[in-house]
Design a protein around this motif. Sequence first.
Motif, short mmCIF file in Angstrom:
data_model
loop_
_atom_site.label_atom_id
_atom_site.label_comp_id
_atom_site.label_asym_id
_atom_site.label_seq_id
_atom_site.Cartn_x
_atom_site.Cartn_y
_atom_site.Cartn_z
N LYS A 50 0.84 -1.21 0.00
CA LYS A 50 0.00 0.00 0.00
C LYS A 50 0.87 1.26 0.00
CE LYS A 50 -3.82 -2.17 2.55
NZ LYS A 50 -4.60 -2.15 3.82
N MET A 53 2.73 1.77 -3.45
CA MET A 53 1.81 2.05 -4.55
C MET A 53 1.05 3.35 -4.32
SD MET A 53 2.53 -0.34 -6.61
CE MET A 53 1.33 0.04 -7.89
N VAL A 82 -1.06 -4.96 -8.88
CA VAL A 82 -2.00 -4.18 -8.07
C VAL A 82 -3.04 -3.48 -8.94
CG1 VAL A 82 -2.21 -2.33 -6.38
CG2 VAL A 82 -0.20 -3.82 -6.33
N ASN A 84 -6.73 -0.89 -8.73
CA ASN A 84 -7.46 0.00 -7.84
C ASN A 84 -8.85 -0.57 -7.57
OD1 ASN A 84 -9.02 0.52 -10.11
ND2 ASN A 84 -8.16 2.56 -10.48
N LEU A 90 -2.83 -0.49 -11.52
CA LEU A 90 -2.02 0.62 -11.02
C LEU A 90 -0.54 0.38 -11.27
CD1 LEU A 90 -3.71 1.31 -7.54
CD2 LEU A 90 -4.02 2.57 -9.67
N SER A 92 2.70 -2.50 -10.39
CA SER A 92 3.10 -3.64 -9.54
C SER A 92 4.10 -3.21 -8.48
CB SER A 92 3.73 -4.75 -10.39
OG SER A 92 2.79 -5.36 -11.22
N ALA A 93 4.10 -3.96 -7.40
CA ALA A 93 5.13 -3.83 -6.37
C ALA A 93 6.05 -5.04 -6.52
CB ALA A 93 4.50 -3.79 -4.98
N GLY A 110 7.49 0.12 -5.86
CA GLY A 110 6.25 0.19 -6.63
C GLY A 110 6.46 0.92 -7.95
N ASP A 112 4.40 2.30 -11.61
CA ASP A 112 3.12 2.47 -12.28
C ASP A 112 3.16 1.74 -13.62
OD1 ASP A 112 4.42 4.06 -14.17
OD2 ASP A 112 3.59 5.94 -13.44
N LEU A 118 6.84 4.71 -8.00
CA LEU A 118 5.82 5.34 -7.16
C LEU A 118 6.29 5.46 -5.71
CD1 LEU A 118 2.67 3.42 -8.47
CD2 LEU A 118 3.29 5.80 -8.96
#
Length: 207
Positions: A50, A53, A82, A84, A90, A92-93, A110, A112, A118
């Motif tokens: 969380k 991202m 990931v 939304n 969104l 990936s991590a 993270g 985008d 991110l």
Amino acid sequence: MEKIKSSLSNMILVLVGVALIVGAILAYVNHITEGPIRTKAEQTLAEGIKKVMGSSDISVAAPEVVNERIDGKQFSFTIHKVNNATGQSLGSAVESTTMGFGGELKVLVGFDVNGCILGYTILSTSETPGLGMKAGTWFQKGNKGSVIGLNPKDGELHVSKDDKNGNAIDAITASTITSRAFLKAINQAYKVYMKHNKDTQTKQERR
């Protein structure tokens, strides 16, 4: 009652007995602590995703573990795709591990859908407390060595003193080795993400 004679065989039997008892105790302790430790690690990872991202209202797909050979060495990465709340990707991590000054440095970063950074968090580190531990904050947004918002497609992230083109980052003061290890983890995570993320590939093909 006859006293047990002291002999080598008796001493060995006593030591073996003690070893078995201690081993059983350690196994029991490990068994009862294994669950809570695993749960704590899962919670830490969930919060980390969380954080990197930049959103708490997300859904995370089942982790994908991939192995890649980079510079002649085998590395393992874990990709967490990931979306939304509406199901839109969104990015990936990615979990990435490299060797720092004091040992392994594990980073969660993270990206985008375009590959821009991110956020990041340090999942584990063996670096020396003090200077080497500053990686957790030094490269965050607003700080001197921030990597947030950068995209490795514009050039691999590297410390400024290495004099390469694009994405030069100020190293942690007196911790150049840790800085190089951290940036290497980011670069490797980016390469794996771009290679294995279909959403990113589709996005770029439409450009």
